[in-house]
Motif scaffolding. Structure first.
Motif, PDB file in Angstrom:
ATOM      1  N   MET A   1      12.646  -6.987  19.593  1.00  0.00           N
ATOM      2  CA  MET A   1      12.482  -6.607  18.186  1.00  0.00           C
ATOM      3  C   MET A   1      11.413  -7.443  17.492  1.00  0.00           C
ATOM      4  N   LYS A   2      10.451  -7.932  18.243  1.00  0.00           N
ATOM      5  CA  LYS A   2       9.404  -8.761  17.646  1.00  0.00           C
ATOM      6  C   LYS A   2       8.173  -7.935  17.289  1.00  0.00           C
ATOM      7  N   ILE A   3       7.571  -8.298  16.175  1.00  0.00           N
ATOM      8  CA  ILE A   3       6.370  -7.603  15.721  1.00  0.00           C
ATOM      9  C   ILE A   3       5.180  -8.010  16.581  1.00  0.00           C
ATOM     10  N   THR A   4       4.492  -7.016  17.101  1.00  0.00           N
ATOM     11  CA  THR A   4       3.314  -7.287  17.931  1.00  0.00           C
ATOM     12  C   THR A   4       2.006  -6.916  17.246  1.00  0.00           C
ATOM     13  N   ARG A   5       2.086  -5.983  16.275  1.00  0.00           N
ATOM     14  CA  ARG A   5       0.858  -5.539  15.613  1.00  0.00           C
ATOM     15  C   ARG A   5       1.199  -4.839  14.311  1.00  0.00           C
ATOM     16  N   ILE A   6       0.339  -4.995  13.302  1.00  0.00           N
ATOM     17  CA  ILE A   6       0.484  -4.280  12.038  1.00  0.00           C
ATOM     18  C   ILE A   6      -0.844  -3.603  11.738  1.00  0.00           C
ATOM     19  N   GLU A   7      -0.802  -2.298  11.517  1.00  0.00           N
ATOM     20  CA  GLU A   7      -1.997  -1.511  11.205  1.00  0.00           C
ATOM     21  C   GLU A   7      -1.996  -1.101   9.735  1.00  0.00           C
ATOM     22  N   ALA A   8      -3.179  -1.050   9.151  1.00  0.00           N
ATOM     23  CA  ALA A   8      -3.367  -0.518   7.801  1.00  0.00           C
ATOM     24  C   ALA A   8      -4.469   0.531   7.871  1.00  0.00           C
ATOM     25  N   ILE A   9      -4.091   1.802   7.734  1.00  0.00           N
ATOM     26  CA  ILE A   9      -5.004   2.917   7.975  1.00  0.00           C
ATOM     27  C   ILE A   9      -5.280   3.654   6.662  1.00  0.00           C
ATOM     28  N   PRO A  10      -6.533   3.683   6.198  1.00  0.00           N
ATOM     29  CA  PRO A  10      -6.841   4.397   4.949  1.00  0.00           C
ATOM     30  C   PRO A  10      -6.886   5.901   5.171  1.00  0.00           C
ATOM     31  N   PHE A  11      -6.358   6.639   4.203  1.00  0.00           N
ATOM     32  CA  PHE A  11      -6.484   8.095   4.245  1.00  0.00           C
ATOM     33  C   PHE A  11      -6.636   8.607   2.824  1.00  0.00           C
ATOM     34  N   ALA A  12      -7.161   9.803   2.682  1.00  0.00           N
ATOM     35  CA  ALA A  12      -7.372  10.399   1.364  1.00  0.00           C
ATOM     36  C   ALA A  12      -7.047  11.880   1.416  1.00  0.00           C
ATOM     37  N   ILE A  13      -6.185  12.319   0.493  1.00  0.00           N
ATOM     38  CA  ILE A  13      -5.815  13.732   0.362  1.00  0.00           C
ATOM     39  C   ILE A  13      -6.019  14.136  -1.091  1.00  0.00           C
ATOM     40  N   PRO A  14      -6.797  15.185  -1.373  1.00  0.00           N
ATOM     41  CA  PRO A  14      -7.082  15.571  -2.762  1.00  0.00           C
ATOM     42  C   PRO A  14      -5.826  16.053  -3.494  1.00  0.00           C
ATOM     43  N   TYR A  15      -5.829  15.841  -4.820  1.00  0.00           N
ATOM     44  CA  TYR A  15      -4.811  16.437  -5.671  1.00  0.00           C
ATOM     45  C   TYR A  15      -5.258  17.838  -6.097  1.00  0.00           C
ATOM     46  N   ARG A  16      -4.298  18.656  -6.440  1.00  0.00           N
ATOM     47  CA  ARG A  16      -4.615  20.010  -6.896  1.00  0.00           C
ATOM     48  C   ARG A  16      -5.344  19.976  -8.241  1.00  0.00           C
ATOM     49  N   LYS A  17      -5.032  18.973  -9.041  1.00  0.00           N
ATOM     50  CA  LYS A  17      -5.727  18.746 -10.304  1.00  0.00           C
ATOM     51  C   LYS A  17      -5.614  17.259 -10.611  1.00  0.00           C
ATOM     52  N   PRO A  18      -6.528  16.690 -11.414  1.00  0.00           N
ATOM     53  CA  PRO A  18      -6.429  15.265 -11.742  1.00  0.00           C
ATOM     54  C   PRO A  18      -5.109  14.949 -12.426  1.00  0.00           C
ATOM     55  N   HIS A  31      -4.640   6.557  -0.216  1.00  0.00           N
ATOM     56  CA  HIS A  31      -3.545   5.664   0.124  1.00  0.00           C
ATOM     57  C   HIS A  31      -3.797   4.963   1.453  1.00  0.00           C
ATOM     58  N   VAL A  32      -2.807   4.156   1.851  1.00  0.00           N
ATOM     59  CA  VAL A  32      -2.891   3.421   3.117  1.00  0.00           C
ATOM     60  C   VAL A  32      -1.606   3.647   3.897  1.00  0.00           C
ATOM     61  N   LEU A  33      -1.730   4.092   5.133  1.00  0.00           N
ATOM     62  CA  LEU A  33      -0.590   4.204   6.036  1.00  0.00           C
ATOM     63  C   LEU A  33      -0.427   2.872   6.764  1.00  0.00           C
ATOM     64  N   VAL A  34       0.762   2.292   6.669  1.00  0.00           N
ATOM     65  CA  VAL A  34       1.044   1.031   7.346  1.00  0.00           C
ATOM     66  C   VAL A  34       1.967   1.305   8.531  1.00  0.00           C
ATOM     67  N   ARG A  35       1.570   0.772   9.695  1.00  0.00           N
ATOM     68  CA  ARG A  35       2.386   0.926  10.900  1.00  0.00           C
ATOM     69  C   ARG A  35       2.693  -0.450  11.480  1.00  0.00           C
ATOM     70  N   VAL A  36       3.985  -0.708  11.699  1.00  0.00           N
ATOM     71  CA  VAL A  36       4.448  -1.961  12.297  1.00  0.00           C
ATOM     72  C   VAL A  36       4.913  -1.667  13.717  1.00  0.00           C
ATOM     73  N   HIS A  37       4.261  -2.288  14.710  1.00  0.00           N
ATOM     74  CA  HIS A  37       4.584  -2.102  16.129  1.00  0.00           C
ATOM     75  C   HIS A  37       5.439  -3.263  16.625  1.00  0.00           C
ATOM     76  N   THR A  38       6.384  -2.962  17.524  1.00  0.00           N
ATOM     77  CA  THR A  38       7.218  -4.019  18.102  1.00  0.00           C
ATOM     78  C   THR A  38       7.067  -4.053  19.614  1.00  0.00           C
ATOM     79  N   ASP A  39       7.575  -5.134  20.204  1.00  0.00           N
ATOM     80  CA  ASP A  39       7.492  -5.285  21.657  1.00  0.00           C
ATOM     81  C   ASP A  39       8.417  -4.336  22.400  1.00  0.00           C
ATOM     82  N   ASP A  40       9.272  -3.606  21.674  1.00  0.00           N
ATOM     83  CA  ASP A  40      10.118  -2.582  22.288  1.00  0.00           C
ATOM     84  C   ASP A  40       9.447  -1.217  22.286  1.00  0.00           C
TER      85      ASP A  40
END
Length: 367
Positions: A1-18, A31-40
């Motif tokens: 259950m140990k953390i081996t890696r943390i990713e921060a991935i930028p993504f952009a999705i338009p809104y239908r209106k401001p 926004h940013v998608l965050v992914r936490v990887h473990t040794d399992d």
């Protein structure tokens, strides 16, 4: 259950209106998608929504602080060492959305590891929340039409109305039109995003005194200390601290100082761990609490449902859970569905959602 890696991935999705409110407007979910990887081999996910007008964070800033500071500090820790994680992240001032997303991704990874839903890990009170829809600045007829569409299509009967324009009559006219057209069967409350002065706020609330509002939220700045206390002392509805009450210490200051009588809990800026502390404090003090939204996507909205449904206090009121409807698309393999005015948690481990790799590849901005 140990953390081996943390990713921060930028993504952009338009809104239908401001989306427009007193502190600014946004045109796309950058926004940013965050992914936490473990040794399992487990991967926990969460979403970080930058709100530069409110907390000073940007998409680039969130990625940088996670990649350069938080990931090196947390790699090698067990998923159970959450206090150590927070102590290390707390050394860095600010960055609430970045910290919150890391925290929630850790909880998701823990739930997946234990084959248990995060709602059950937190408290397991219920499996659903009623939905409140946020209405942004527009003309009265347009805002009424949007509310009617949300009621008729999704069964939503609670609306948070963005206010804070000048003159105040622009917004009081909108709220009055909503009440007159929708009747007494809907719940209405207002959020000023600190846009008015205390005097303007008091005048606006007097003009709306006959409309049966549930709450008033952040009508004026919290740093106008005496004016805010004066305003809150005059109101006959709970005054919600939102941007001014990010941490449990903030909640204590605002409530004991007479600057608020209720709180807005947003997991997008506190994560599950610090949101627990705010919840327990509100419960102990006998405060109203609502679950708020940082204009989250579907992943962030599900995180709010997961936390809000875990406790009696936070599931009592409708949560701000529908802003993902303003996005043209999302990242989940199975999109969220609002039915009968409610969102339910997903069966399965962790937060209960999966990221569609093709959609992520399409919307991510770092390739």
């Amino acid at each position: 259950m140990k953390i081996t890696r943390i990713e921060a991935i930028p993504f952009a999705i338009p809104y239908r209106k401001p989306l427009k409110f007193a502190s600014g407007e946004v045109h796309a979910a950058e926004h940013v998608l965050v992914r936490v990887h473990t040794d399992d081999g487990v991967v926990g996910v969460a979403e970080a929504p930058p709100r530069p007008f409110t907390y000073g964070e940007t998409q680039t800033g969130i990625i940088t602080v996670i990649d350069r500071i938080f990931a090196p500090q947390l790699t090698g820790l067990s998923l159970l060492e959450r206090e150590t994680m927070h102590a290390r992240m707390h050394r860095t001032v600010g960055n609430p959305a970045a910290k919150a997303a890391v925290d929630m991704a850790v909880w998701d990874a823990l739930g997946r590891t234990l084959d248990t839903g995060v709602t059950e890990l937190l408290g397991g009170y219920t499996d659903r929340m009623r939905v409140s829809h946020m209405l942004g600045f527009d003309e009265p007829a347009a805002m009424v039409a949007e509310a009617e569409r949300m009621r008729d299509r999704y069964g939503i009967t609670t609306f948070k109305v963005k206010v804070g324009r000048r003159p105040v009559s622009l917004d009081t006219a909108v709220v009055r039109a909503l009440r007159e057209e929708l009747g007494d069967d809907v719940e209405l409350y207002v959020d000023g995003n600190r846009g008015w002065t205390p005097a303007e706020s008091a005048a606006a609330m007097r003009q709306m005194a006959d409309l049966g509002l549930l709450f008033a939220e952040e009508l004026c700045p919290a740093d106008d200390v005496l004016g805010r206390r004066w305003l809150v002392s005059q109101l006959d509805v709970p005054f919600i601290a939102d941007e001014s009450a990010v941490t449990a210490a903030d909640v204590t200051r605002e409530i004991l100082g007479g600057s608020a009588t209720a709180i807005n809990i947003k997991v997008a800026r506190s994560g599950f761990t610090l949101a627990q502390r705010a919840h327990h404090l509100a419960e102990g003090l006998g405060l109203e609490a609502v679950m708020g939204n940082q204009v989250d996507g579907q992943l962030g909205s599900m995180c709010t449902v997961v936390f809000g449904s875990a406790f009696a206090l936070t599931s009592r009121r409708a949560g701000e859970l529908s802003n993902f409807l303003d996005m043209t698309d999302d990242l989940l393999t199975e999109p969220l569905q609002i039915t009968g005015g409610e969102l339910t948690i997903r069966p399965g481990a962790g937060i209960g959602v999966e990221i569609d790799p093709d959609k992520l590849a399409h919307y991510r901005q770092d390739v």
